[in-house]
Write a protein that holds these residues in place. Structure first.
Motif, PDB file in Angstrom:
ATOM      1  N   GLN A 217      -5.055   2.787  -5.162  1.00 54.02           N
ATOM      2  CA  GLN A 217      -3.903   2.281  -5.905  1.00 54.02           C
ATOM      3  C   GLN A 217      -3.487   0.974  -5.225  1.00 54.02           C
ATOM      4  OE1 GLN A 217      -2.667   3.642  -8.733  1.00 54.02           O
ATOM      5  NE2 GLN A 217      -4.486   4.929  -8.451  1.00 54.02           N
ATOM      6  N   PRO A 218      -2.969   0.002  -5.990  1.00 52.88           N
ATOM      7  CA  PRO A 218      -2.559  -1.270  -5.363  1.00 52.88           C
ATOM      8  C   PRO A 218      -1.617  -1.079  -4.171  1.00 52.88           C
ATOM      9  CG  PRO A 218      -2.515  -1.471  -7.746  1.00 52.88           C
ATOM     10  CD  PRO A 218      -2.824  -0.023  -7.467  1.00 52.88           C
ATOM     11  N   ARG A 219      -0.757  -0.081  -4.214  1.00 55.36           N
ATOM     12  CA  ARG A 219       0.211   0.111  -3.120  1.00 55.36           C
ATOM     13  C   ARG A 219      -0.466   0.545  -1.820  1.00 55.36           C
ATOM     14  NH1 ARG A 219       1.043   4.590  -6.379  1.00 55.36           N
ATOM     15  NH2 ARG A 219       0.364   6.536  -5.395  1.00 55.36           N
ATOM     16  N   GLU A 220      -1.748   0.970  -1.896  1.00 51.51           N
ATOM     17  CA  GLU A 220      -2.469   1.354  -0.679  1.00 51.51           C
ATOM     18  C   GLU A 220      -3.076   0.129   0.032  1.00 51.51           C
ATOM     19  OE1 GLU A 220      -4.779   4.512  -2.988  1.00 51.51           O
ATOM     20  OE2 GLU A 220      -4.504   5.473  -1.033  1.00 51.51           O
ATOM     21  N   ILE A 221      -3.092  -0.998  -0.656  1.00 54.71           N
ATOM     22  CA  ILE A 221      -3.620  -2.243  -0.072  1.00 54.71           C
ATOM     23  C   ILE A 221      -2.490  -3.027   0.609  1.00 54.71           C
ATOM     24  CG2 ILE A 221      -4.853  -4.399  -0.583  1.00 54.71           C
ATOM     25  CD1 ILE A 221      -6.476  -1.768  -1.136  1.00 54.71           C
ATOM     26  N   ALA A 222      -1.308  -2.977   0.010  1.00 58.81           N
ATOM     27  CA  ALA A 222      -0.195  -3.839   0.428  1.00 58.81           C
ATOM     28  C   ALA A 222       0.238  -3.680   1.891  1.00 58.81           C
ATOM     29  CB  ALA A 222       0.998  -3.604  -0.507  1.00 58.81           C
ATOM     30  N   PRO A 223       0.273  -2.467   2.468  1.00 57.73           N
ATOM     31  CA  PRO A 223       0.749  -2.347   3.857  1.00 57.73           C
ATOM     32  C   PRO A 223      -0.091  -3.136   4.861  1.00 57.73           C
ATOM     33  CG  PRO A 223       0.763  -0.212   2.784  1.00 57.73           C
ATOM     34  CD  PRO A 223       0.038  -1.139   1.862  1.00 57.73           C
ATOM     35  N   ALA A 224      -1.363  -3.341   4.568  1.00 55.22           N
ATOM     36  CA  ALA A 224      -2.215  -4.143   5.466  1.00 55.22           C
ATOM     37  C   ALA A 224      -1.689  -5.566   5.532  1.00 55.22           C
ATOM     38  CB  ALA A 224      -3.664  -4.123   4.964  1.00 55.22           C
ATOM     39  N   VAL A 225      -1.160  -6.053   4.411  1.00 53.78           N
ATOM     40  CA  VAL A 225      -0.612  -7.414   4.367  1.00 53.78           C
ATOM     41  C   VAL A 225       0.700  -7.484   5.149  1.00 53.78           C
ATOM     42  CG1 VAL A 225       0.290  -9.213   2.836  1.00 53.78           C
ATOM     43  CG2 VAL A 225      -1.750  -7.921   2.185  1.00 53.78           C
ATOM     44  N   VAL A 226       1.536  -6.453   4.990  1.00 52.01           N
ATOM     45  CA  VAL A 226       2.802  -6.424   5.749  1.00 52.01           C
ATOM     46  C   VAL A 226       2.488  -6.466   7.244  1.00 52.01           C
ATOM     47  CG1 VAL A 226       4.862  -5.070   6.303  1.00 52.01           C
ATOM     48  CG2 VAL A 226       4.034  -5.193   3.931  1.00 52.01           C
ATOM     49  N   PHE A 227       1.518  -5.673   7.678  1.00 54.11           N
ATOM     50  CA  PHE A 227       1.120  -5.680   9.095  1.00 54.11           C
ATOM     51  C   PHE A 227       0.713  -7.080   9.545  1.00 54.11           C
ATOM     52  CE2 PHE A 227      -2.714  -5.481  11.873  1.00 54.11           C
ATOM     53  CZ  PHE A 227      -2.047  -5.292  13.073  1.00 54.11           C
TER      54      PHE A 227
END
Ligand SMILES: NC(=O)c1ccc[n+]([C@@H]2O[C@H](COP(=O)([O-])OP(=O)(O)OC[C@H]3O[C@@H](n4cnc5c(N)ncnc54)[C@H](O)[C@@H]3O)[C@@H](O)[C@H]2O)c1
Length: 250
Positions: A217-227
């Motif tokens: 899901q797209p939301r599973e990719i986003a935390p890598a960017v926040v990090f």
């Protein structure tokens, strides 16, 4: 520890943020307390998404460097700073290479590689002047492996280019306070993959080639960017963070 991940006081721009992975990234950056600007070629969907998320919108076509310079300049002028640039706009194209037209090759490279360079350059100029910033480019597992069964040499070449462009810029800019990293997603359920997921042969091959047996899901990719955007990644530069459900282990 948790404070390391906050983006409080930071301004972020996300290209291709009108939908899909970009929308999820804009949401996650907002949730980490950044001031977020969605930047997209589609002003109707982009502005509607921005309104829904409670963030701001600027229009740009990433294949047009003047348009990118204007949009990134507008963000920096409005917010007074540009701290995070997520260069995520991209298009897919599947076609046998022996029949791929010059126009299609150029179109895919124009968005996926030229566009990332124009955005890095616009963000980099502002960030180098500030002496700080974090750039995150959206690469792909396609920059590491050649996907199957669909033929997509232009896309794969562009994404490999994004990963190496990222390393090259990290080498140039990191000593001056600007970190440059990329993420490489595996298959993600967005409009980009809708056609392929609707093709039984492609869908089966994609899922069978992924150790986790599913798309993200797209939301599973986003935390890598926040990090990568945050101080938690203060010693990360020139790295490519692969988020692919294990696709590239086989
Ligand atoms: N979906 C996947 O499986 C997957 C896997 C790996 C990498 N990626 C990459 O992730 C990124 C986002 O993909 P997605 O699946 O969310 O795609 P998507 O098609 O759902 O969204 C792409 C967004 O980019 C915008 N865009 C396209 N051309 C543009 C241009 N010239 N200027 C500005 N904006 C433009 C579109 O309007 C759209 O809002 C892309 O770089 C893609 O290559 C996707």
């Amino acid at each position: 520890m948790s404070d390391l991940f906050t983006l409080e006081g930071k301004t972020a721009v996300v290209t291709g943020g009108a939908r899909g992975i970009g929308e999820a990234i804009a949401t996650a950056l907002r949730d980490a307390h950044a001031r977020v600007f969605i930047c997209d070629i589609n002003p109707d969907v982009g502005a509607a998404t921005a309104q829904r998320l409670g963030v701001e919108f600027v229009a740009a076509d990433v294949t047009d460097s003047a348009s990118v310079d204007a949009a990134f300049g507008q963000v920096a002028a409005t917010a007074g700073t540009l701290d995070i640039a997520v260069n995520n706009a991209g298009i897919a194209h599947n076609h046998p290479s022996e029949d791929l037209s010059d126009e299609d090759w150029r179109r895919v490279l124009a968005v996926n590689l030229d566009g990332v360079f124009y955005c890095c350059r616009a963000a980099g100029r502002q960030m180098l002047q500030q002496g700080s910033g974090s750039i995150i480019n959206t690469g792909s597992m396609s920059g590491h492996i050649a996907n199957r069964p669909q033929p997509q040499s232009a896309y794969n070449a562009a994404k490999a280019g994004v990963i190496h462009l990222t390393k090259s810029l990290a080498g140039e800019w990191s000593a001056r306070g600007v970190r440059v990293n990329s993420i490489s997603p595996g298959y993600v359920g967005t409009e980009m993959t809708q056609l392929g997921m609707g093709n039984e042969e492609w869908r089966r091959t994609w899922l069978d080639s992924t150790p986790m047996g599913r798309v993200a899901q797209p939301r599973e990719i986003a935390p890598a960017v926040v990090f990568l955007a945050s101080d938690a990644a203060s010693f990360c530069t020139g790295t490519d963070l692969v988020v692919d459900g294990g696709y590239t282990v086989w």
